[in-house]
Design a protein around this motif. Structure first.
Motif, short mmCIF file in Angstrom:
data_model
loop_
_atom_site.label_atom_id
_atom_site.label_comp_id
_atom_site.label_asym_id
_atom_site.label_seq_id
_atom_site.Cartn_x
_atom_site.Cartn_y
_atom_site.Cartn_z
N ARG A 96 0.82 -1.21 0.00
CA ARG A 96 0.00 0.00 0.00
C ARG A 96 0.85 1.26 0.00
N MET A 97 1.99 1.20 0.66
CA MET A 97 2.92 2.34 0.60
C MET A 97 3.45 2.54 -0.81
N ASP A 98 3.68 1.44 -1.51
CA ASP A 98 4.15 1.52 -2.90
C ASP A 98 3.10 2.18 -3.78
N ASP A 99 1.83 1.81 -3.58
CA ASP A 99 0.75 2.45 -4.34
C ASP A 99 0.67 3.94 -4.04
N LEU A 100 0.83 4.29 -2.77
CA LEU A 100 0.81 5.71 -2.40
C LEU A 100 1.96 6.47 -3.05
N ALA A 101 3.16 5.87 -3.04
CA ALA A 101 4.31 6.54 -3.64
C ALA A 101 4.11 6.75 -5.14
N VAL A 102 3.47 5.81 -5.81
CA VAL A 102 3.19 5.98 -7.24
C VAL A 102 2.24 7.15 -7.46
N ARG A 103 1.20 7.27 -6.63
CA ARG A 103 0.27 8.38 -6.77
C ARG A 103 0.94 9.72 -6.48
N LEU A 104 1.81 9.75 -5.47
CA LEU A 104 2.52 10.99 -5.16
C LEU A 104 3.44 11.39 -6.30
N ALA A 105 4.08 10.41 -6.93
CA ALA A 105 4.95 10.71 -8.07
C ALA A 105 4.14 11.22 -9.25
N ASP A 106 2.95 10.68 -9.46
CA ASP A 106 2.10 11.17 -10.55
C ASP A 106 1.62 12.60 -10.30
N ASP A 107 1.40 12.94 -9.04
CA ASP A 107 0.95 14.29 -8.71
C ASP A 107 2.04 15.33 -8.91
N ASP A 108 3.30 14.91 -8.81
CA ASP A 108 4.43 15.84 -8.96
C ASP A 108 5.40 15.22 -9.97
N ALA A 109 5.03 15.32 -11.24
CA ALA A 109 5.83 14.67 -12.30
C ALA A 109 7.18 15.34 -12.50
N ASP A 110 7.35 16.59 -12.04
CA ASP A 110 8.61 17.29 -12.24
C ASP A 110 9.69 16.85 -11.27
N ARG A 111 9.31 16.17 -10.23
CA ARG A 111 10.28 15.78 -9.20
C ARG A 111 10.24 14.27 -9.04
N GLU A 112 11.40 13.65 -9.18
CA GLU A 112 11.48 12.19 -9.08
C GLU A 112 11.37 11.75 -7.62
N LEU A 113 10.53 10.78 -7.36
CA LEU A 113 10.34 10.27 -6.00
C LEU A 113 11.02 8.93 -5.86
N GLY A 114 11.87 8.85 -4.86
CA GLY A 114 12.51 7.59 -4.53
C GLY A 114 12.60 7.47 -3.02
#
Length: 488
Positions: free
Chosen positions: A216-234
């Motif tokens: 579920r954390m992985d799903d959340l991280a994917v959504r957060l990355a989609d919301d801020d496409a200019d900044r890479e989330l890792g």
């Protein structure tokens, strides 16, 4: 290196305040002194060289715009006073004028660099303050583990990163140990750390298994990355659950460094976990690893900054950490200090370390029964609970606990599959757990005045200080906590 020791709040170090004030006062005094020197200098002397000092002093105090204005006024003043500067030839005067213009230009560059440095310091201070508010101010007391921690922010100008850790009490005296690391530095990394940490707390409150929680954390991280496409989330994360009754330890990792286990005999083992990518990749099937730990085992969770892999190999770093963790018989604070002593004085990544020494709950503090899913099991369970509370000298809780057992066991017998498990735990609170083979969770509903049923779970919630449901492969468990000081 500003180390935050165990048990103290994580507060950003503000030693630059006094230095900044001193840095503003001294150039101001020097600027006034330079003005006095200029006023007392004869135009026939080295007037232009004295004026060249003014832009530099202004750069140490004022903004870039003010420094540029003072530099322009200084050059203009020297040009206007050419009529009185008769001692210098035209060539010498032009050389001095050029030197003064160059001084004004360099002073503007210095002022610009100073402004950028102040902006970076403010950004770092904000990130430190943000991280301070998001990291745990104290580790909650629990019966499962004894803990100690160390944390130190990065020395880079970009500011702190997104390292975090947590000790989260769970139902049934269990505890969750969490360690995470967001890629990057500065305010954005600290803010992202806060969002992920809040999500872990929310999901942990649902009593999810480590592998499901990370999914579920992985799903959340994917959504957060989609919301801020200019900044890479890792981000990496490790989630571990320890049960002091069964001594079972369950852990899952999302690209994080493996935990170190220091066994009571002094051997150090780096637990082998299923290799998974960091959070945010999407579609990852996480897998938990289980182990039974002896009482007194020290669990070491850490971020990759502790290994300092930019300056040494992985095998060398792991061996150094194992030496520092051995022997584990000393206090956890001393163990933290020994690990910290091996760190370089300057580092470009946050470093977090969480040590936890496992405990076990005495067998006399746990009572368990198993009943068939038949109505006659309810009075038998009430009698067993009453006898156990009398043996524990907790008769003041008998009425409330019998009512809780009656309601939960009746629901299990009526709506679920048998056998039905009942467990009482005496810890910081009296914990009652009822387990059955169904995966359907009960819900509190508002019963009407004429309804004959529907009030049982409402009564349970009113009698409990905390209650909830957790799931397993065999069904579900409803748990109810009553604090010892909550009733006469």
């Amino acid at each position: 290196m500003d180390v935050v020791p165990a048990g103290r709040p994580l507060r950003p170090v503000r030693r630059r305040v006094a230095l900044t004030s001193l840095a503003r006062v001294v150039p101001t005094v020097a600027l006034v002194g330079a003005g006095a020197a200029i006023a007392g200098t004869s135009p026939g002397g080295h007037f232009g060289l004295v004026l060249a000092v003014v832009p530099f002093l202004a750069a140490a105090v004022h903004s870039m715009a003010v420094t540029a204005l003072i530099g322009a006024l200084t050059v203009t003043l020297y040009a206007v006073l050419r009529h009185w500067l008769t001692a210098d030839s035209t060539d010498v005067w032009l050389i001095k004028l050029g030197f003064l213009v160059a001084s004004a230009g360099v002073a503007v560059l210095i002022s610009h660099a100073r402004a950028k440095q102040q902006q970076l310091e403010r950004s770092r201070d904000v990130a430190l303050a943000l991280q301070e508010g998001l990291l745990p101010q104290r580790v909650p007391r629990n019966s499962a583990v004894e803990t100690a921690y160390r944390y130190v922010p990065a020395d880079t100008a970009a500011g702190v990163g997104g390292d975090w850790f947590d000790v989260i009490p769970l139902s049934g005296t269990r505890v969750a140990l969490v360690m995470g690391d967001v890629v990057g530095h500065g305010i954005h990394a600290a803010a992202m750390m806060g969002r992920l940490r809040t999500a872990v707390h929310t999901l942990a409150d649902l009593d999810l298994a480590p592998d499901e929680l990370l999914s579920r954390m992985d799903d959340l991280a994917v959504r957060l990355a989609d919301d801020d496409a200019d900044r890479e989330l890792g981000a990496t994360c490790l989630y571990m659950v320890y049960d002091p009754i069964s001594r079972q330890c369950t852990v899952a990792s999302a690209g994080h460094t493996p935990p170190a286990l220091v066994h009571p005999d002094g051997t150090v083992e780096f637990q082998r976990l299923t290799e998974n990518p960091p959070l945010g990749v999407g579609g990852t099937l996480f897998e938990s690893t289980e182990a039974t730990l002896a009482e007194g085992t020290v669990i070491a969770l850490y971020t990759d900054g502790l290994l300092d892999l930019r300056h040494q190999g992985t095998d060398t770093a792991i061996a150094a950490l194992a030496r520092a963790l051995r022997p584990a018989g000393s206090g956890l604070d001393a163990l933290c200090d020994r690990v910290w002593a091996g760190l370089p004085t300057e580092h470009d990544d946050d470093v977090a370390l969480l040590l936890a020494r496992t405990r076990t709950l005495p067998p006399d503090d746990v009572a368990a029964w198993e009943y068939p899913a038949r109505p006659e099991s309810v009075p038998a369970a009430r009698a067993a609970v009453s006898a156990r509370l009398a043996a524990w000298d907790l008769t003041a809780h008998t009425f409330a606990t019998e009512l809780v057992v009656s309601e939960l066991l009746t629901n299990a017998v009526t709506h679920a599959r048998g056998p039905v498990g009942l467990r009482l735990i005496r810890d910081g609170a009296l914990i009652c757990e009822v387990s059955d083979g169904s995966d359907t969770a009960p819900h509190i509903r508002r019963a009407g005045p004429l309804d004959e049923g529907g009030r049982g779970l409402f009564l349970v919630a009113e009698l409990a200080d905390r209650w909830g449901t957790r799931y397993s492969r065999d069904g579900k468990t409803i748990w109810v906590e009553q604090r010892f000081d909550s009733r006469p």
